[in-house]
Design an enzyme around this catalytic site. Structure first.
Site, PDB file in Angstrom:
ATOM      1  N   ASP A  23       1.243   9.577  -1.498  1.00 52.07           N
ATOM      2  CA  ASP A  23      -0.210   8.996  -1.126  1.00 52.07           C
ATOM      3  C   ASP A  23      -1.238  10.273  -0.908  1.00 52.07           C
ATOM      4  O   ASP A  23      -1.545  10.336   0.213  1.00 52.07           O
ATOM      5  CB  ASP A  23       0.036   8.097  -0.061  1.00 52.07           C
ATOM      6  CG  ASP A  23      -1.223   7.336  -0.001  1.00 52.07           C
ATOM      7  OD1 ASP A  23      -1.999   7.025  -0.534  1.00 52.07           O
ATOM      8  OD2 ASP A  23      -1.188   6.293   1.311  1.00 52.07           O
TER       9      ASP A  23
ATOM     10  N   GLU B 135      -9.124  11.333   3.179  1.00 49.30           N
ATOM     11  CA  GLU B 135      -8.313  10.457   4.159  1.00 49.30           C
ATOM     12  C   GLU B 135      -7.141  11.392   4.725  1.00 49.30           C
ATOM     13  O   GLU B 135      -6.968  11.494   5.985  1.00 49.30           O
ATOM     14  CB  GLU B 135      -7.411   9.652   3.524  1.00 49.30           C
ATOM     15  CG  GLU B 135      -6.601   8.677   4.209  1.00 49.30           C
ATOM     16  CD  GLU B 135      -5.778   7.371   3.697  1.00 49.30           C
ATOM     17  OE1 GLU B 135      -6.051   7.117   2.625  1.00 49.30           O
ATOM     18  OE2 GLU B 135      -5.149   6.715   4.429  1.00 49.30           O
TER      19      GLU B 135
ATOM     20  N   GLU C 150       1.136  -3.419  -0.245  1.00 51.26           N
ATOM     21  CA  GLU C 150       0.610  -3.386   1.135  1.00 51.26           C
ATOM     22  C   GLU C 150      -0.068  -4.752   1.421  1.00 51.26           C
ATOM     23  O   GLU C 150      -1.015  -4.859   1.952  1.00 51.26           O
ATOM     24  CB  GLU C 150      -0.430  -2.232   1.362  1.00 51.26           C
ATOM     25  CG  GLU C 150      -0.049  -0.818   1.037  1.00 51.26           C
ATOM     26  CD  GLU C 150      -0.922   0.450   1.478  1.00 51.26           C
ATOM     27  OE1 GLU C 150      -1.880   0.282   1.275  1.00 51.26           O
ATOM     28  OE2 GLU C 150      -0.169   1.551   1.472  1.00 51.26           O
TER      29      GLU C 150
HETATM   30  O1  GCW Z   1      -3.650   5.582   1.596  1.00 54.70           O
HETATM   31  C1  GCW Z   1      -3.287   4.265   1.613  1.00 54.70           C
HETATM   32  C2  GCW Z   1      -4.506   4.048   2.541  1.00 54.70           C
HETATM   33  C3  GCW Z   1      -5.105   2.608   2.600  1.00 54.70           C
HETATM   34  C4  GCW Z   1      -5.473   2.192   0.906  1.00 54.70           C
HETATM   35  C5  GCW Z   1      -4.202   2.516   0.289  1.00 54.70           C
HETATM   36  C6  GCW Z   1      -4.345   2.225  -1.163  1.00 54.70           C
HETATM   37  C7  GCW Z   1      -7.188   0.664   0.200  1.00 54.70           C
HETATM   38  O2  GCW Z   1      -4.200   4.388   3.603  1.00 54.70           O
HETATM   39  O3  GCW Z   1      -6.264   2.358   3.325  1.00 54.70           O
HETATM   40  O4  GCW Z   1      -5.868   1.176   0.999  1.00 54.70           O
HETATM   41  O5  GCW Z   1      -3.520   3.899   0.173  1.00 54.70           O
HETATM   42  O6  GCW Z   1      -4.735   3.084  -2.178  1.00 54.70           O
HETATM   43  O7  GCW Z   1      -4.447   1.236  -1.841  1.00 54.70           O
END
Ligand code: GCW
Length: 703
Positions: free
Chosen positions: A387, A415, A308
């Site tokens: 995720d 989340e 990311e």
């Molecule tokens: O699920 C995603 C989240 C991000 C997060 C990423 C990760 C900290 O939306 O906010 O970043 O995973 O786990 O690195």
């Protein structure tokens, strides 16, 4: 000598601005109303002394620490090596402790273990290291009156996992998009505010107590997305980290730091962060040496690289073993570890390309590297391949790295599970993951992978769900997730329903009656199945996502469908789901060992709850449950909303029996959960009704 009382106003008077969570003063009533002997010395023993003396001051007990001492104590907390204790029964237990351990292992207690028994009217906690005494004391608190009732046969208690860690996604500076705490739903950070350390040791100390009381022994104090200000925690802001470490140390909690892979460039002024460059290695060695000069028991680094948008070894044509080993080499002389995250995938995917599969990414990147990581590298793997969804299969990476230390990462911050506005007790979900056997009935569990051989595993990690909210977790009932995480990390075989009751009993003592039963029953009924309720009214059958892009709250079926993020459902007029088979799909099923490679490959054998994760099926495909996929969607969404309505009713019934501030907060969140669940139900049902044209068999209203 009996020890003077050194109480802290906050927890003793109950006047602090924050809720005591699972350590209200009353949790100490049984212990604090008795004569207690603490035998031994050391910093963590001082913590035990402090806790016991404050409890005794409050409830009329008496603490003895060294001679002259009272023989008729009710509770002995002793280091075995500290020498004889006066009470004959306790002394017999001390001398006989090793054989009494009923043939489990070698009888040793390790740094954190303890032996608990009740013999001839005295309760005895014996440990070989101060940490064990601390955990043993918290065990006595959990037992409440039962710790002083009938005899308890001597039992050894040692954590199944040595590493039990919380990762805070806390930013030092408020980030323009992610805020003070990325994915935080509990107010601000406990550590940082508006670009600086908070310097509020009283609250932090209470946090350390809560963590120790549920078994957590490590925290990472900043977000894995390391921005400019946070990068400097490694260098000129290290003092702030040291201060946190000082406050948490008395509760056996070690501090870790997220670092940026680009640190040699952004902090060191080097032209490169190439892991094989000598200057880079020297920079990390020197920076790390300085960290240990300041924080002798520093835990180590946590790294999100090539993920990311974060920098990583790919920029230099190196792989993730090169990257992780660079930091491992710097940490090794000091006994530190690097937690290296396996969350590496392409977030610039072309949604038109159905062959690229985000679920495959971690295994594709890391499985070939097994055996190449240094001993002090811990590969930190999210429990599922995508995720932190409310339902995913277990990540196949967890079966692919036998020669690597692996940590399993969970997400306590909600989340994707209601953002602490919805009740969603995750204990049952985590327990299911930890008990899962990746090689079928004969193989080990995910918990075994995290434990590693002879305690060498990477352990269990959760993204923290706490903040400076008065209830710690925004939704007061979300405290249970933090508590359950710690308890499952200590012993993954614990029953999540029993953990829930333990948390309720420790935390929510009724205010108007002496009978805890109605409150306990109500909370249990609301929470125990709440994860499945959440699953019912959100994304169906393992397909995942369908959330609003960006903040991830609430329904948006196509929100991510035509984006680069790799999270699609592929619904059309005929059916939905992701074909991840080897036969016709992305081949992801081939990353699993048997039997799962075969079970998931087969539409007939695939478990219902994961069907749409692995297969694209017609709406009228019949599930094992006997229902069609489309009818399942309708039924579960109607049922989920009804269950939330029932939760809300139950909560109304205990008004008056719990603290009004808690009652109001939970009631307000349940209203929002109900509103949101209705929205989920209506959007999901309407979307699939319009796509499929198949009416609900029961004729309920769909828009
Ligand atoms: O699920 C995603 C989240 C991000 C997060 C990423 C990760 C900290 O939306 O906010 O970043 O995973 O786990 O690195």
């Amino acid at each position: 000598m009996s020890v003077p009382v050194t109480g802290r106003a906050s927890a003793d008077t109950g006047e602090s601005a924050w809720h005591p969570a699972w350590l209200p003063p009353a949790a100490f009533r049984e212990l604090g109303s008795r004569p207690v002997l603490v035998h031994g010395d050391g910093p963590l023993v001082d913590t035990v002394l402090d806790e016991v003396s404050r409890a005794c001051a409050r409830y009329g007990g008496r603490l003895w620490h060294g001679p002259p001492w009272q023989v008729d104590v009710d509770l002995v907390l002793a280091l075995r090596a500290a020498g004889p204790v006066p009470n004959a029964a306790a002394e017999a237990a001390r001398l006989g402790a090793t054989p009494a351990v009923n043939g489990t292992g070698d009888g040793s207690l390790g740094d954190e273990g303890y032996l608990l028994a009740r013999v001839s009217g005295v309760t005895v906690v014996l440990a070989d290291a101060p940490g064990g005494l601390l955990y043993g004391m918290f065990h006595v608190l959990r037992l409440g009156a039962a710790a002083f009732d009938d005899d308890l046969p001597a039992r050894r208690h040692r954590p199944a996992l040595d590493r039990r860690m919380l990762d805070h996604w806390d930013n030092v500076a408020v980030h323009p998009v992610s805020g003070q705490v990325e994915r935080g739903y509990a107010g601000g950070s406990l550590f940082w505010r508006d670009g600086a350390a908070r310097h509020e040791p009283a609250r932090l100390r209470d946090y350390g107590r809560l963590l120790a009381a549920c078994g957590v022994n490590a925290v990472c104090v900043n977000n894995v997305n390391v921005h400019d200000t946070e990068a400097r925690l490694l260098t000129d802001r290290l003092g702030d980290v040291a201060e946190i470490a000082d406050v948490l140390r008395p509760y056996g909690v070690r501090v870790h730091l997220s670092v940026t892979f680009a640190a040699p460039v952004v902090l060191g002024g080097l032209p490169t962060a190439d892991p094989l460059d000598e200057r880079v290695r020297a920079w990390w060695a020197a920076a790390t040496r300085r960290v240990y000069q300041r924080i002798g028991d520093f835990g180590g680094y946590l790294v999100k690289a090539d993920s990311e948008g974060r920098p990583g070894p790919f920029a230099y044509g190196r792989d993730h073993a090169d990257g992780a080993n660079l930091l491992a080499e710097a940490l090794a002389p000091h006994g530190g570890v690097v937690h290296w995250r396996a969350f590496v995938y392409d977030h610039h995917q072309d949604w038109r390309d159905r062959s690229t599969d985000r679920a495959r990414a971690a295994h594709d990147h890391f499985a070939p590297l097994d055996g190449r990581f240094d001993d002090n590298v811990i590969l930190q793997v999210k429990f599922g391949p995508i995720d932190f969804q409310a339902r995913e299969p277990v990540s196949p990476v967890l079966a692919a790295m036998p020669a690597t230390r692996v940590a399993v990462e969970l997400q306590a911050t909600q989340e994707y599970t209601g953002q602490q506005r919805h009740v969603c007790y995750l204990g049952p979900w985590w327990s299911e993951v930890l008990r899962f056997r990746l090689r079928g009935a004969a193989g080990g569990t995910i918990a075994d992978v995290a434990a590693g051989r002879a305690g060498t595993g990477g352990g269990l990690v959760a993204v923290a769900n706490v903040g400076d909210d008065p209830f710690w977790t925004g939704h007061p009932l979300a405290q249970a997730n933090l508590y359950a995480f710690g308890r499952l990390a200590w012993d993954p075989r614990l029953d999540p329903g029993a953990i829930l009751d333990e948390w309720i009993d420790l935390t929510w003592l009724p205010v108007t009656t002496d009978d805890p039963e109605p409150v306990r029953r109500t909370m249990h009924a609301i929470m125990d199945d709440s994860w499945r309720t959440y699953e019912r009214y959100t994304a169906p059958l393992g397909v995942g996502f369908m959330v609003r892009p960006g903040h991830h709250y609430g329904p948006d079926v196509d929100g991510y469908e035509y984006t680069p993020w790799g999270t699609y459902h592929f619904a059309d007029r005929d059916g939905l789901g992701v074909d991840r088979t080897r036969a016709t799909g992305t081949g992801f099923t081939g990353q699993y060992p048997p039997p799962w490679s075969e079970v998931y490959e087969s539409r007939e054998r695939c478990p219902d709850e994961l069907l749409l994760f692995f297969h694209h099926v017609p709406y009228r495909h019949v599930l094992h449950s006997g229902r069609t996929v489309i009818q399942h969607i309708y039924d579960t969404h109607f049922a989920g909303v009804e269950e939330v309505a029932a939760m809300r009713e139950r909560w109304r019934l205990v008004a008056g029996a719990v603290d009004p501030a808690v009652h109001d907060r939970v009631a307000e969140r349940l209203d929002e959960q109900f509103r949101s669940a209705v929205e989920w139900r209506d959007q999901i049902n309407t979307y699939f009704f319009r796509k499929s044209g198949v009416p609900d068999a029961h004729g309920r209203r769909i828009h």
